[in-house]
Every structure is written in structure tokens, then in C-alpha cells.
Design a protein around this motif. Sequence first.
Motif, PDB file in Angstrom:
ATOM      1  N   GLU A 174       0.965  -1.225   0.064  1.00  0.00           N
ATOM      2  CA  GLU A 174       0.001  -0.091   0.094  1.00  0.00           C
ATOM      3  C   GLU A 174       0.881   1.268   0.071  1.00  0.00           C
ATOM      4  OE1 GLU A 174      -4.013  -1.647   2.251  1.00  0.00           O
ATOM      5  OE2 GLU A 174      -2.285  -0.631   3.477  1.00  0.00           O
ATOM      6  N   LEU A 175       1.862   1.397   0.575  1.00  0.00           N
ATOM      7  CA  LEU A 175       3.023   2.265   0.722  1.00  0.00           C
ATOM      8  C   LEU A 175       3.674   2.511  -0.551  1.00  0.00           C
ATOM      9  CD1 LEU A 175       4.270   1.883   4.361  1.00  0.00           C
ATOM     10  CD2 LEU A 175       2.733   3.802   3.776  1.00  0.00           C
ATOM     11  N   VAL A 176       4.036   1.430  -1.226  1.00  0.00           N
ATOM     12  CA  VAL A 176       4.453   1.571  -2.534  1.00  0.00           C
ATOM     13  C   VAL A 176       3.479   2.298  -3.553  1.00  0.00           C
ATOM     14  CG1 VAL A 176       5.283   0.163  -4.493  1.00  0.00           C
ATOM     15  CG2 VAL A 176       6.247  -0.328  -2.139  1.00  0.00           C
ATOM     16  N   ARG A 177       2.314   1.613  -3.368  1.00  0.00           N
ATOM     17  CA  ARG A 177       1.236   2.382  -4.237  1.00  0.00           C
ATOM     18  C   ARG A 177       1.167   3.701  -4.009  1.00  0.00           C
ATOM     19  NH1 ARG A 177      -4.471  -0.311  -3.224  1.00  0.00           N
ATOM     20  NH2 ARG A 177      -4.390   0.889  -1.183  1.00  0.00           N
ATOM     21  N   SER A 178       1.323   4.338  -2.750  1.00  0.00           N
ATOM     22  CA  SER A 178       0.884   5.717  -2.272  1.00  0.00           C
ATOM     23  C   SER A 178       2.460   6.365  -2.896  1.00  0.00           C
ATOM     24  CB  SER A 178       0.800   5.639  -0.779  1.00  0.00           C
ATOM     25  OG  SER A 178      -0.414   5.211  -0.523  1.00  0.00           O
ATOM     26  N   ARG A 179       3.390   5.711  -3.427  1.00  0.00           N
ATOM     27  CA  ARG A 179       4.528   6.253  -3.992  1.00  0.00           C
ATOM     28  C   ARG A 179       5.481   6.850  -2.743  1.00  0.00           C
ATOM     29  NH1 ARG A 179       0.589   7.290  -7.687  1.00  0.00           N
ATOM     30  NH2 ARG A 179       1.274   7.267  -9.573  1.00  0.00           N
ATOM     31  N   ALA A 180       5.593   5.867  -1.704  1.00  0.00           N
ATOM     32  CA  ALA A 180       6.587   6.309  -0.727  1.00  0.00           C
ATOM     33  C   ALA A 180       8.216   6.020  -1.558  1.00  0.00           C
ATOM     34  CB  ALA A 180       6.505   5.094   0.289  1.00  0.00           C
ATOM     35  N   ASP A 181       9.052   6.804  -0.828  1.00  0.00           N
ATOM     36  CA  ASP A 181      10.408   6.593  -1.318  1.00  0.00           C
ATOM     37  C   ASP A 181      11.209   5.868  -0.411  1.00  0.00           C
ATOM     38  OD1 ASP A 181      10.352   8.545  -3.563  1.00  0.00           O
ATOM     39  OD2 ASP A 181       9.808   9.963  -1.878  1.00  0.00           O
ATOM     40  N   TRP A 182      10.633   5.763   1.002  1.00  0.00           N
ATOM     41  CA  TRP A 182      11.218   5.080   1.694  1.00  0.00           C
ATOM     42  C   TRP A 182      10.223   4.249   2.828  1.00  0.00           C
ATOM     43  CZ3 TRP A 182      16.420   4.216   3.561  1.00  0.00           C
ATOM     44  CH2 TRP A 182      17.589   4.807   2.701  1.00  0.00           C
ATOM     45  N   ILE A 183      10.597   2.958   3.090  1.00  0.00           N
ATOM     46  CA  ILE A 183       9.802   2.296   4.179  1.00  0.00           C
ATOM     47  C   ILE A 183      10.434   2.484   5.708  1.00  0.00           C
ATOM     48  CG2 ILE A 183       8.545   0.300   4.912  1.00  0.00           C
ATOM     49  CD1 ILE A 183       7.718   1.277   2.225  1.00  0.00           C
ATOM     50  N   LYS A 184       9.541   2.876   6.491  1.00  0.00           N
ATOM     51  CA  LYS A 184       9.969   2.941   8.002  1.00  0.00           C
ATOM     52  C   LYS A 184       9.295   1.968   8.794  1.00  0.00           C
ATOM     53  CE  LYS A 184      10.391   6.117  11.788  1.00  0.00           C
ATOM     54  NZ  LYS A 184       9.984   7.745  12.435  1.00  0.00           N
ATOM     55  N   VAL A 185      10.147   1.449   9.772  1.00  0.00           N
ATOM     56  CA  VAL A 185       9.548   0.583  10.743  1.00  0.00           C
ATOM     57  C   VAL A 185      10.043   0.844  12.106  1.00  0.00           C
ATOM     58  CG1 VAL A 185       9.622  -1.428   9.125  1.00  0.00           C
ATOM     59  CG2 VAL A 185      11.565  -0.882  10.626  1.00  0.00           C
ATOM     60  N   ALA A 186       9.354   0.357  13.059  1.00  0.00           N
ATOM     61  CA  ALA A 186       9.591   0.589  14.637  1.00  0.00           C
ATOM     62  C   ALA A 186      10.056  -0.834  15.191  1.00  0.00           C
ATOM     63  CB  ALA A 186       8.580   1.271  15.323  1.00  0.00           C
ATOM     64  N   SER A 187      11.426  -0.586  15.552  1.00  0.00           N
ATOM     65  CA  SER A 187      11.706  -2.272  16.059  1.00  0.00           C
ATOM     66  C   SER A 187      12.268  -2.103  17.597  1.00  0.00           C
ATOM     67  CB  SER A 187      12.880  -2.688  15.532  1.00  0.00           C
ATOM     68  OG  SER A 187      14.155  -1.907  15.509  1.00  0.00           O
ATOM     69  N   THR A 188      11.802  -0.852  18.170  1.00  0.00           N
ATOM     70  CA  THR A 188      11.840  -0.721  19.672  1.00  0.00           C
ATOM     71  C   THR A 188      10.793   0.087  19.976  1.00  0.00           C
ATOM     72  OG1 THR A 188      13.142   1.306  19.800  1.00  0.00           O
ATOM     73  CG2 THR A 188      14.154  -0.933  19.778  1.00  0.00           C
ATOM     74  N   GLY A 189      10.442   0.410  21.227  1.00  0.00           N
ATOM     75  CA  GLY A 189       9.610   1.632  21.748  1.00  0.00           C
ATOM     76  C   GLY A 189      10.361   2.764  21.629  1.00  0.00           C
ATOM     77  N   GLY A 190       9.710   4.083  21.904  1.00  0.00           N
ATOM     78  CA  GLY A 190      10.187   5.169  21.672  1.00  0.00           C
ATOM     79  C   GLY A 190      10.066   6.239  22.886  1.00  0.00           C
ATOM     80  N   VAL A 191      10.693   7.363  22.797  1.00  0.00           N
ATOM     81  CA  VAL A 191      10.306   8.333  23.740  1.00  0.00           C
ATOM     82  C   VAL A 191       8.944   8.912  23.842  1.00  0.00           C
ATOM     83  CG1 VAL A 191      11.036  10.675  24.595  1.00  0.00           C
ATOM     84  CG2 VAL A 191      12.566   9.096  23.706  1.00  0.00           C
ATOM     85  N   LEU A 192       8.388   9.383  22.677  1.00  0.00           N
ATOM     86  CA  LEU A 192       6.991   9.937  22.558  1.00  0.00           C
ATOM     87  C   LEU A 192       5.769   8.798  22.193  1.00  0.00           C
ATOM     88  CD1 LEU A 192       7.909  13.276  20.854  1.00  0.00           C
ATOM     89  CD2 LEU A 192       7.552  12.665  23.362  1.00  0.00           C
TER      90      LEU A 192
END
Length: 413
Positions: A174-192
Motif C-alpha cells: 500500500e505504501l509503494v502504491r502511495s508512492r513512498a520513497d522509503w519504508i519506515k519500521v519501529a523495532s523498539t519503543g520510543g520516547v514519545l
Amino acid sequence: MSERLVISGGDVFDGTGAPPERADVLVEGGHIVAIGSGLDADERIDATGMTVMPGLIDCHVHVTMSELDSWKSRLAPFSLPFYEAIRNMQVTLEAGVTTVRDAMGADYGMKRAQETGLIGGPRLLIAIQLLGQTGGHGDCYLPSGHDSPLRTPYPGFPHGVVDGVDQARKVVRELVRSRADWIKVASTGGVLSDTNMNQRQLRDDELVEIVTEAGAAGLSVMAHAATASGIKAAVRSGVRSIEHGIILDDEAIELMLEHGVWLVPTLVAPHAVLAAAAEGAISLPPGAIDKARQAVEFHAESFRRAVDAGVQVAMGTDSGVAVHGRNPEELAAMVAAGMSPWAALRAATGGAADMLGLERDIGYVRAGNVADLVLVRQLAPDLTDFAAEVSAVLQGGRVVYRGARHAATAEVS
């Protein structure tokens, strides 16, 4: 026939990390055509006493984010972030940043608006959405039972919570179809987010599937990864860059070197969270301030150890968490954490272009590259106050910003 412009008399930092050398830069048709001495053209910019360098590249921003207060963000009208992004992009450009990689929030319509000149700002590379697991960084399900995402999914901005390889594959498509240039994942939790930064998120098969499916479309993957276990899992899965890298152990650093994975440190981000909290009442997820303090405690040391070991670094600021238009503060933060000034400038120019795979277009002052250039009046040894010293910004050979204290003059030869 296109006009020729020469930027003369400046000290040229070419993006390789070598100290600047006196040279003229000749621009024609939006590209650099020559670097040398005594070059002539139809128009001239006198850069005597200035540093001429590639436009900065910020590899981690959120141009649609303007408010750290999660409650205020959720009360804002749906379309407001798109209009705020216009302002955010303009002040980022005025700080000398001519290209950004948006790590979640900007969509293809915004990218096209910048490309076609409808709005000003840096060139946009877009990840669109963050992929993460149920209960992970990016899942905004609340204890009350309400699902309250910072951005409601809409056409071109799919839902990012995935569980299992089939869902992961589908959303990447779906992101490729939406013309993303990069794919982002979260492999840990985060500050916010209401998550544990030390918690490993997404299983190996999910990460590998995301990287594989992205690769099938010719895209690379960036991984939000704060702590060692998630960093190592992301590196082993084949990601291109680690975002944040707050707590790196020796094994994580060795794996990054072995796999050629880049670090995008965003050193200024946790400081920005603490500064916003100190300014007054702000609604943040539980534990966010404590996690930001922990990040400040460990982040610079992890960065220094990675740099000393030879890990490749590309500048990123997490602007949207940090303040838009103050992106160059990351340069000073990298120097303060142990990187040499010229290496820090390379991380924001040629190094960032290398990481993005755009080194033949941007990031370097060399013949054939696009003339995205910044003229800086005075470079402080520790790179503080960079934005205040920006005299002019060029994109594609066209002056798109002149600083309030602009000293260069344009003359017809």
C-alpha cells in the motif's frame, strides 16, 4: 539557452569532508558545470569571505508535526498539519536545508506540491507512515479503549499497525502504491509513545518480510530503533539506516559496520522534548520525560563510540519533535559529541546523499550535480549558529532565499 551563473571568491566545501578550498562554482541549467578559478558567466554572486557548500540534507524530519503536545495535536482540524507543513518547510529551507527525508506524515501530494513549485521548501523524500506492531511505537490505542492516532488514515496514508508477515507485506505494498520513497519500521519503543524503549518490537520474520517486500519495489528501509536489541534485529533484517540509536552496545556497532548500516542519530530530539516540557504545561505520554532524560544520558556516548568505530553517519534531527528551522543545531550536537566539524558537515551533505543513494544528484559540489547550494558567512569552529549565518540558499541553481544580513551581490557581467 540557459543563463550561466558563477559564485565567485568563496571557500568551497565540496561535501567529501575535506576542508574548504578557494574556488569559483559555475552553474548552468540548474546544475554545477565547473569548479575552478577565473570562471565567467552572465550573472555573478560574490561569495568572498563565505563558505560555499552543498545544501544540507536532513534525513529524519516530520514536516506535518508542529506540536509536541499530543492532546493539542489530536484536537487540531484534520487539514491543519498540511498548511503548517508549508511554513515548516519554508523555515527549514531558510536554515540551509535543501533536501529532507520525511520519516512519517508527508504524503505524495505534498511531495508533488514542492516538486512543481506550488509550495517552497526542501526536496521531499517520503516514508508516509510508520510500520509497527500492535501495542508498539505507533499504536495509539489508549487504556480507555479509544484508538487515537496522531493522523487518521486516509487515501494515500494507510494504517501502520501490522501483525504477521501477511499484514506487513500488504501495508508495504500500500505504501509503494502511495508512492513512498522509503519504508519506515519501529523495532523498539520510543520516547514519545506509551512504550518501553528497551522493548524489542516486530519479530524477525515481520522485519525480514518488510525489508524483502520493500526491496522488491526498489526501496530501502529505515528503522526507528532506540536500544540495542531492536537495533541488532533491524540490522540483521537488512535495513539501510538506524534512526536514533540511543543505546548502542559493542555488538550492535559491530553489526552496523559488518552490514554497512548508517546511523541517523537525531541527537537534538530528546533535548527538545525536555525543553518543551520545561516551558510549561504540555500533555505527553506517561514516562516520556523520564525517557527523554535517559536518552540524553546515553545518546551522545553511544554516538561517540559509533563514530570512533567507523559507523557511517547521516544527519537527522527529528524536526517536528525538535524545532523546524533549527535543523543545523544537529551539526553542533554532533561536534559536541566528538565528531570533527568537517565530518559533521559531510554527514549533512555528501554522507547523507550517499546514504540516500542520491550522491550523483545532490550532496556534493562537483560537475554534474544539481546546484543545491548554501552560502554561509562564517562557520564557527563548533558549527554553532549555522542557520543565523546563512547568506543565501540555491535550489537547482536558483536563489530561493537570501538571509536578512545577506552580503553577497548579484551582478550582470
